[in-house]
Scaffold this motif. Structure first.
Motif, short mmCIF file in Angstrom:
data_model
loop_
_atom_site.label_atom_id
_atom_site.label_comp_id
_atom_site.label_asym_id
_atom_site.label_seq_id
_atom_site.Cartn_x
_atom_site.Cartn_y
_atom_site.Cartn_z
N LYS A 10 0.83 -1.20 0.00
CA LYS A 10 0.00 0.00 0.00
C LYS A 10 0.87 1.25 0.00
N LYS A 11 1.93 1.23 0.80
CA LYS A 11 2.84 2.38 0.87
C LYS A 11 3.51 2.60 -0.49
N LYS A 12 3.91 1.52 -1.15
CA LYS A 12 4.54 1.63 -2.47
C LYS A 12 3.58 2.25 -3.48
N ASN A 105 10.62 -6.60 -11.82
CA ASN A 105 11.34 -6.11 -10.65
C ASN A 105 10.44 -5.87 -9.45
N ALA A 106 9.29 -6.54 -9.41
CA ALA A 106 8.42 -6.37 -8.26
C ALA A 106 9.17 -6.76 -6.98
N GLN A 107 10.06 -7.71 -7.10
CA GLN A 107 10.99 -8.00 -6.02
C GLN A 107 12.29 -8.51 -6.64
N LYS A 309 3.67 -3.34 -14.47
CA LYS A 309 2.21 -3.33 -14.28
C LYS A 309 1.79 -2.22 -13.32
N ASP A 310 2.50 -2.11 -12.19
CA ASP A 310 2.15 -1.09 -11.22
C ASP A 310 2.32 0.31 -11.81
N VAL A 312 2.15 1.31 -15.05
CA VAL A 312 1.12 1.61 -16.03
C VAL A 312 -0.24 1.78 -15.34
N ASP A 313 -0.52 0.92 -14.36
CA ASP A 313 -1.80 1.04 -13.62
C ASP A 313 -1.89 2.41 -12.96
N SER A 314 -0.79 2.84 -12.33
CA SER A 314 -0.80 4.13 -11.65
C SER A 314 -0.93 5.28 -12.65
N LEU A 315 -0.23 5.18 -13.76
CA LEU A 315 -0.22 6.24 -14.77
C LEU A 315 -1.62 6.49 -15.34
N PHE A 316 -2.41 5.41 -15.48
CA PHE A 316 -3.73 5.54 -16.10
C PHE A 316 -4.87 5.32 -15.11
N LYS A 317 -4.55 5.48 -13.83
CA LYS A 317 -5.58 5.33 -12.81
C LYS A 317 -6.42 6.61 -12.74
N ASN A 318 -7.71 6.46 -12.84
CA ASN A 318 -8.62 7.62 -12.79
C ASN A 318 -8.72 8.17 -11.38
#
Length: 318
Positions: A10-12, A105-107, A309-310, A312-318
């Protein structure tokens, strides 16, 4: 648990969303204007979308790839509404990054077959190279790793001083020599000390000069050759640090460095202060070198492992 699973998911996500806020706002504002008055994706919308991506520093070549993918979707589905465009963009950019950057690189765990793991850090002055090294050292320390730093940028007193400040702040030793010393000699001493003291990770800072490519190439080659006398597999990684706020200038720097040495990973910094976050997409696509870290703020935890994935999801999150 991965090496950098020291921050909650969540913090990330919160840090990523906040760090990309300026880019997101810019992209969505431009996208809204691109589709104004249109109900379906047609040639005019695609032309406008092309302009949106290029002016968001995605880069011309990568933009054309994305547009071509969307054209294929429109041709296949016959009718694509403008309300679907955001989701389609997210899918196609994520797919493009997945094809051109095979690492996730998620981990990230250090290899277990040898120690220390050696990262040679390159990049021009002012991109946040030494700060990135300091933050990485802190994160490795938080993960319980023993870290050594090498001050091989011997041409600038400020660079050595800054690295020493980071070493004190993080609590890791810094190997240095007198100003003007041979950078390869510093790298040699760093690896010898790290090996003798059972270090897990070594981060070597280097001079950030591009005005003399031949000199830079020779210097980096010498550093690598000298390292191998101590550890045959070193360096494990050659990381190029780029300032994301410079947009396409960062891409040009990346191409120049790639021409003189083999880059194995990228760290793109200062994304929180710019609307040019799209450069991450273009650089990853065009260089075929994995983006491993992104800088999203001043805090130690604001240097994050890059996850396609994170991002792109963040970039296009409404």
């Amino acid at each position: 648990m991965g090496l950098f699973d020291i921050f909650s998911k969540k913090k990330k996500e919160e840090t990523l969303d906040k760090g990309l806020e300026k880019t997101k706002t810019s992209v969505f504002d431009k996208l809204a204007r691109a589709i104004a008055g249109k109900s379906k994706v047609d040639d005019d919308v695609l032309d406008n979308l092309e302009e949106v991506l290029i002016t968001s520093d995605v880069g011309v070549d990568t933009t054309l790839k994305i547009i071509e993918r969307i054209e294929q979707r429109v041709a296949r589905d016959k009718y694509v509404s403008t309300s679907e465009l955001n989701g389609i963009l997210r899918e196609e950019i994520a797919a493009l990054l997945a094809e051109n950057n095979t690492e996730d690189n998620a981990q990230w765990d250090l290899p277990t077959d040898h120690r220390p793991y050696v990262i040679l850090v390159v990049g021009v002055n002012g991109v946040g190279k030494t700060t990135t090294i300091g933050k990485l050292a802190w994160q490795f320390r938080q993960a319980g790793k023993k870290v050594y730093l090498g001050a091989a940028d011997t041409f600038r007193a400020a660079a050595v001083e800054q690295l020493c400040i980071w070493g004190e702040r993080v609590g890791v030793p810094v190997v240095k020599q007198q100003m003007g010393s041979d950078p390869a000699s510093v790298a040699f001493d760093t690896l010898q000390s790290a090996k003798a003291n059972g270090a897990d990770v070594v981060l070597i800072d280097t001079a950030g000069r591009l005005h003399n490519k031949v000199g830079l190439m020779n210097e980096l080659k010498k550093i690598k050759d000298v390292m191998k006398k101590v550890l045959p597999e070193a360096p494990d990684e050659v990381m190029l640090v780029l300032d994301g706020s410079t947009g396409q200038n960062a891409f040009e720097q990346a191409k120049q460095f790639a021409a003189v040495t083999q880059i194995t990973s990228l760290a793109i910094t200062k994304l929180d202060g710019t609307a040019k976050g799209g450069v991450v997409i273009g650089i990853s696509d065009q260089l075929k070198v994995p983006v491993k870290y992104i800088g999203l703020g001043e805090g130690m935890e604001d240097l994050q492992l890059f996850d396609r994935k994170d991002f792109v999801d963040s970039l296009f999150k409404n």
